[in-house]
Write an enzyme that holds these catalytic residues in place. Structure first.
Site, PDB file in Angstrom:
ATOM      1  N   ASP A   1       0.864  -1.177   0.000  1.00 38.65           N
ATOM      2  CA  ASP A   1       0.000   0.000   0.000  1.00 38.65           C
ATOM      3  C   ASP A   1       0.902   1.228   0.000  1.00 38.65           C
ATOM      4  O   ASP A   1       2.116   1.113   0.126  1.00 38.65           O
ATOM      5  CB  ASP A   1      -0.956  -0.030   1.195  1.00 38.65           C
ATOM      6  CG  ASP A   1      -0.211   0.057   2.516  1.00 38.65           C
ATOM      7  OD1 ASP A   1       1.019   0.227   2.504  1.00 38.65           O
ATOM      8  OD2 ASP A   1      -0.857  -0.059   3.568  1.00 38.65           O
ATOM      9  N   SER A   2       0.318   2.397  -0.131  1.00 34.56           N
ATOM     10  CA  SER A   2       1.139   3.599  -0.280  1.00 34.56           C
ATOM     11  C   SER A   2       1.608   4.141   1.061  1.00 34.56           C
ATOM     12  O   SER A   2       2.466   5.003   1.112  1.00 34.56           O
ATOM     13  CB  SER A   2       0.332   4.669  -0.996  1.00 34.56           C
ATOM     14  OG  SER A   2      -0.745   5.081  -0.173  1.00 34.56           O
TER      15      SER A   2
ATOM     16  N   ASP B   1      -8.273  -7.083   0.529  1.00 35.18           N
ATOM     17  CA  ASP B   1      -7.347  -7.390   1.613  1.00 35.18           C
ATOM     18  C   ASP B   1      -8.007  -6.974   2.915  1.00 35.18           C
ATOM     19  O   ASP B   1      -8.847  -6.069   2.932  1.00 35.18           O
ATOM     20  CB  ASP B   1      -6.038  -6.599   1.458  1.00 35.18           C
ATOM     21  CG  ASP B   1      -6.197  -5.165   1.932  1.00 35.18           C
ATOM     22  OD1 ASP B   1      -5.872  -4.892   3.102  1.00 35.18           O
ATOM     23  OD2 ASP B   1      -6.674  -4.313   1.155  1.00 35.18           O
TER      24      ASP B   1
ATOM     25  N   CYS C   1     -13.693 -28.544   6.853  1.00 33.52           N
ATOM     26  CA  CYS C   1     -12.417 -27.912   6.529  1.00 33.52           C
ATOM     27  C   CYS C   1     -11.300 -28.939   6.586  1.00 33.52           C
ATOM     28  O   CYS C   1     -11.258 -29.772   7.487  1.00 33.52           O
ATOM     29  CB  CYS C   1     -12.148 -26.771   7.505  1.00 33.52           C
ATOM     30  SG  CYS C   1     -10.545 -25.977   7.273  1.00 33.52           S
TER      31      CYS C   1
ATOM     32  N   CYS D   1      -8.017 -28.219   6.798  1.00 34.57           N
ATOM     33  CA  CYS D   1      -6.757 -27.616   7.239  1.00 34.57           C
ATOM     34  C   CYS D   1      -6.113 -28.447   8.345  1.00 34.57           C
ATOM     35  O   CYS D   1      -6.759 -29.297   8.963  1.00 34.57           O
ATOM     36  CB  CYS D   1      -6.965 -26.170   7.690  1.00 34.57           C
ATOM     37  SG  CYS D   1      -7.520 -25.974   9.395  1.00 34.57           S
TER      38      CYS D   1
ATOM     39  N   CYS E   1      -8.019 -28.438  11.684  1.00 33.94           N
ATOM     40  CA  CYS E   1      -9.253 -29.221  11.733  1.00 33.94           C
ATOM     41  C   CYS E   1      -8.986 -30.718  11.594  1.00 33.94           C
ATOM     42  O   CYS E   1      -9.739 -31.537  12.124  1.00 33.94           O
ATOM     43  CB  CYS E   1     -10.217 -28.748  10.647  1.00 33.94           C
ATOM     44  SG  CYS E   1     -10.829 -27.083  10.960  1.00 33.94           S
TER      45      CYS E   1
ATOM     46  N   HIS F   1      -6.421 -22.018  10.434  1.00 35.91           N
ATOM     47  CA  HIS F   1      -7.802 -22.343  10.074  1.00 35.91           C
ATOM     48  C   HIS F   1      -8.509 -21.159   9.387  1.00 35.91           C
ATOM     49  O   HIS F   1      -9.102 -21.321   8.319  1.00 35.91           O
ATOM     50  CB  HIS F   1      -8.635 -22.792  11.273  1.00 35.91           C
ATOM     51  CG  HIS F   1     -10.078 -22.851  10.916  1.00 35.91           C
ATOM     52  ND1 HIS F   1     -10.609 -23.869  10.146  1.00 35.91           N
ATOM     53  CD2 HIS F   1     -11.075 -21.960  11.103  1.00 35.91           C
ATOM     54  CE1 HIS F   1     -11.879 -23.605   9.897  1.00 35.91           C
ATOM     55  NE2 HIS F   1     -12.190 -22.461  10.464  1.00 35.91           N
TER      56      HIS F   1
HETATM   57 ZN   LIG Z   1      -9.783 -25.701   9.447  1.00 41.12          ZN
END
Ligand SMILES: [Zn+2]
Length: 371
Positions: free
Chosen positions: A89-90, A261, A299, A301, A304, A330
């Site tokens: 970013d600036s 973002d 999920c 991940c 999880c 997660h």
């Molecule tokens: Zn997860």
């Protein structure tokens, strides 16, 4: 940098941004690596969850360790060990929100560092020089982020300053980095339109809406998102800065925005607020004390796959570092998956159904005690 839209679905679109360091498939979420790290995660973990680009804050890296240090060490990507593209970013937003602001003139902003109180001056030319030294793949023009509420007159003057600074950024821009322009205008439709036209008139590689999610009511934010999205050039990436509440993202993708973002998934993770396919969870609640189930059964991940809600609650209440790591893994995995599914829905022409389905999930808070 090249950009192409693959599939439009109403105003929503799926596309690809090509950078020298890799592709960015849109709609895409950009994890925030404020001081050159996405808090609690390694670049390898970010890659594994499908992150394609990281945002770093110019303001923070300029103050510490300093842009020249990073330039001498081969640029921000090498410095942080991230092989993909980076967007900086600036610095404008942090100058207004974090530093002790001294003075705004037509040449820039005088402020005191939030770290040691030292005095600094950054204007458009300086902001560009810092970003050139950092060496990100996508850099942002220096703007004045119009606060909310702002009078019409204030928003108009702020808009003029942003246009003037955008022109000066463009004038000193060098090849090798994509430069995005930011338009402002507060919550006034005519000023938003005017700012966008002026910024597009200067000509940038991509365009970003700034000054939203700065305290205005949600309804007004969504009105501005739907008003501006379709007016932005269709052949350039459209970036909605600082917005990552997924309910807002759904509105913005519907309006044709491409990249986003926000610190929300990472900051919430550290505060114990976790996103799941059934709704939001506050992991500290008593109801999870002996809950053996995974955080989110849907999920895949590491968190999880490996741990129970009871253990995650225990880590959180004990203030363990691992709590921040597992929760962040997660939440960001959840975000990256959400954006992947959203992109697939756009590609299939099914975004409308996706939006309606997820709106219901995201509005739900599934802590039983609170219902
Ligand atoms: Zn997860």
């Amino acid at each position: 940098m090249k950009f192409r839209v693959i599939a439009p679905d109403g105003e929503a679109r799926a596309g690809v941004i090509e950078t020298g360091r890799g592709l960015i498939h849109t709609p895409q979420f950009i994890p925030v690596g404020t001081v050159g790290t996405v808090k609690a995660l390694s670049p390898a973990e970010l890659r594994e969850m499908g992150a394609e680009i990281i945002l770093c804050n110019t303001y923070h890296l300029y103050l510490r360790p300093g842009e020249e240090v990073i330039r001498r060490l081969g640029g921000v990507q090498r410095f942080m060990g991230w092989p993909g593209p980076v967007l900086t970013d600036s610095g404008g937003f942090q100058v207004y929100s974090l530093s002790r602001l001294r003075r705004i003139t037509s040449d820039g902003v005088e402020f005191r560092s939030h770290i040691d109180g030292s005095l600094h001056f950054v204007g458009p030319e300086r902001a560009m020089k810092i970003q050139q030294a950092l060496g990100a793949d996508i850099i942002m023009a220096f703007d004045e982020c119009t606060p909310y509420p702002a009078t019409y007159e204030y928003a108009l003057n702020s808009l003029r300053l942003t246009t003037e600074w955008a022109r000066r950024c463009r004038a000193v821009h060098r090849e090798g980095q994509a430069l995005f322009g930011i338009f402002q205008g507060g919550t006034y439709r005519d000023l938003r339109l005017r700012s966008l036209e002026e910024i597009v008139g200067i000509g940038f590689d991509g365009y970003a809406a700034g000054g939203l999610s700065v305290g205005e009511p949600k309804g007004l934010m969504h009105e501005m998102i739907h008003f501006t999205g379709p007016l932005m050039p269709a052949d350039r990436p459209r970036y909605l800065m600082g917005i990552g509440d997924l309910l807002d993202v759904l509105e913005a993708v519907e309006a044709g925005y491409d990249i986003f973002d926000c610190v929300m998934p990472t900051r919430n993770a550290r505060n114990g607020t976790l996103f799941t396919s059934e709704g939001r969870i506050s992991i500290k609640r008593t109801e999870f004390k002996e809950d053996p189930s995974p955080l989110d059964p849907e999920c895949g991940c590491y968190t999880c796959r490996s741990f129970s809600r009871a253990y995650l609650r225990h880590l959180y209440l004990s203030g363990e570092i691992l709590s921040m790591r597992l929760n962040t893994i997660h939440n960001l995995t959840f975000y990256m998956r959400f954006f992947r599914l959203m992109r697939e829905a756009v590609l299939k022409g099914e975004f409308r159904g996706f939006k309606e389905r997820w709106k219901k999930v995201l509005e739900r808070n599934f802590n039983r005690e609170s219902s």
